[in-house]
Design an enzyme around this catalytic site. Structure first.
Site, PDB file in Angstrom:
ATOM      1  N   GLU A 300       4.794  -0.758  -2.349  1.00  0.00           N
ATOM      2  CA  GLU A 300       3.429  -1.081  -2.768  1.00  0.00           C
ATOM      3  C   GLU A 300       3.282  -2.547  -3.144  1.00  0.00           C
ATOM      4  O   GLU A 300       2.240  -3.162  -2.880  1.00  0.00           O
ATOM      5  CB  GLU A 300       3.012  -0.177  -3.934  1.00  0.00           C
ATOM      6  CG  GLU A 300       2.885   1.294  -3.562  1.00  0.00           C
ATOM      7  CD  GLU A 300       1.937   1.522  -2.396  1.00  0.00           C
ATOM      8  OE1 GLU A 300       0.831   0.949  -2.386  1.00  0.00           O
ATOM      9  OE2 GLU A 300       2.312   2.268  -1.471  1.00  0.00           O
ATOM     10  N   HIS A 303       2.279  -4.988  -0.484  1.00  0.00           N
ATOM     11  CA  HIS A 303       0.871  -4.991  -0.073  1.00  0.00           C
ATOM     12  C   HIS A 303       0.046  -6.036  -0.828  1.00  0.00           C
ATOM     13  O   HIS A 303      -1.027  -6.436  -0.356  1.00  0.00           O
ATOM     14  CB  HIS A 303       0.236  -3.623  -0.323  1.00  0.00           C
ATOM     15  CG  HIS A 303       0.666  -2.555   0.633  1.00  0.00           C
ATOM     16  ND1 HIS A 303       0.799  -2.770   1.978  1.00  0.00           N
ATOM     17  CD2 HIS A 303       0.969  -1.235   0.427  1.00  0.00           C
ATOM     18  CE1 HIS A 303       1.171  -1.641   2.574  1.00  0.00           C
ATOM     19  NE2 HIS A 303       1.289  -0.706   1.659  1.00  0.00           N
TER      20      HIS A 303
END
Length: 347
Positions: A300, A303
């Site tokens: 994550e 990102h």
């Protein structure tokens, strides 16, 4: 990001690696049309002789605001401003799947103005491009992936009307105070600390382990090594429970924890959310390609625009990752995740 080519050339470049992703002839045909200014209607047809079980989560079939299309304004790609997922590759619940029967057409709609800024209005080129993850009829595990590319269409979008859609979407993003408490706080903190160690090891390996660079990123060029090292160093800096640019939540903030989603990120808001599945996973693992709390955090973090701003391509797991191009791997969240896990385990 500036492009010197239009949408046809861009999609050809992106699809170059994706085209070989299908290990079987999976006959799904995707067609799109634009209605009501910025709403895209997509039809997915199974032209084969047997049913196909595809993962909805993270794909064009997902009702959440994940990336479902490529949009160009002339030679400029219109930035996507929605949700990036980490999706489980095994043990997915039935709700995460869509079975498309032979001869059946599934229709879905999504408004591209929710996740793209069309305030200036004008003419745009739009196409849907991505992958479908596929499972056997009696399994919840992903075993292959199929790339797709829709027809390309030109659309004139009214900026004023599109801005209304976007304002409505942004209004749903209500920020709340961090809700990570008790065991969830402990798990999240431990995972973030372990993420830092994963990233530090991976940054070092990228400079010395050419075999792994070739396996995961398909390049040992100085440019590729620099990109990977820089990204992992930024991950290590971001994986700090008391610092970093992002905000970490332990409960769903915008209703995006759909079946199969482990965690998600809204890069434009620097929000990362751990979904319920995250808290059922081990913090770390010595299995080569395990999905864990620490490598989910790492996934994550990539990102975030402050780190790398990676994409998913709706491509999760080692098998799918191996079928991307080098350029895609260098901008693919799960490639960094799988590389870091492999370096940690030594596999």
């Amino acid at each position: 990001m500036k492009y010197s080519v239009g949408i046809t050339a861009l999609l050809a470049t992106l699809a170059q690696g994706a085209a070989v992703m299908s290990k079987r002839d999976i006959p799904l045909d995707v067609k799109i049309q634009v209605v009501n200014n910025s709403e895209v209607k997509a039809s997915i047809t199974n032209s084969g002789s047997s049913s196909i079980k595809v993962v909805k989560t993270g794909s064009i079939l997902d009702s959440a605001d994940v990336e479902k299309s490529v949009i160009m304004a002339g030679e400029n790609k219109v930035a996507f401003d929605g949700i990036r997922y980490q999706v489980a590759t095994a043990g997915l619940p039935a709700e995460a799947f869509q079975i498309i029967e032979a001869g059946e057409t599934i229709e879905v709609s999504f408004n591209v103005a929710s996740t793209h800024d069309f305030a200036q209005g004008g003419d745009f080129d739009i196409a849907a491009l991505g992958t479908f993850s596929v499972a056997e009829s009696d399994s919840g595990d992903i075993f292959s992936a199929m790339a797709f590319e829709s027809n390309h269409i030109k659309a004139h979008i009214d900026g004023t009307e599109a801005a209304k859609v976007r304002r409505s979407y942004l209004a749903k993003r209500t920020m709340v105070q961090s809700d990570c408490t008790g065991t969830r706080l402990t798990q999240t903190t431990n995972a973030i600390n372990s993420c830092r160690s994963l990233a530090q090891r991976a940054a070092s390996a990228a400079q010395s382990n050419s075999a792994k660079m070739n396996e995961y990123f398909k390049s040992t060029s100085s440019s590729a090594v620099n990109t990977v090292v820089t990204t992992f160093n930024r991950i290590a800096s971001e994986c700090n429970p008391s610092g970093g640019a992002s905000r970490q939540y332990c409960t769903d903030q915008i209703g995006a924890c759909s079946p199969g989603v482990i965690a998600y990120t809204v890069p434009s808001q620097s929000i990362m959310v751990n979904c319920p599945t995250f808290f059922t996973m081990p913090t770390t693992s010595n299995a080569c390609r395990a999905q864990t709390q620490d490598n989910t955090i790492l996934h994550e973090v990539t990102h975030l625009s402050q780190v790398k701003g990676t994409q998913d391509y709706n491509c999760y797991g080692y098998t799918c990752m191996r079928q991307l191009t080098s350029a895609q791997n260098l901008n693919h969240a799960d490639t960094y995740t799988l590389f870091a896990q492999a370096i940690k385990v030594g596999c």
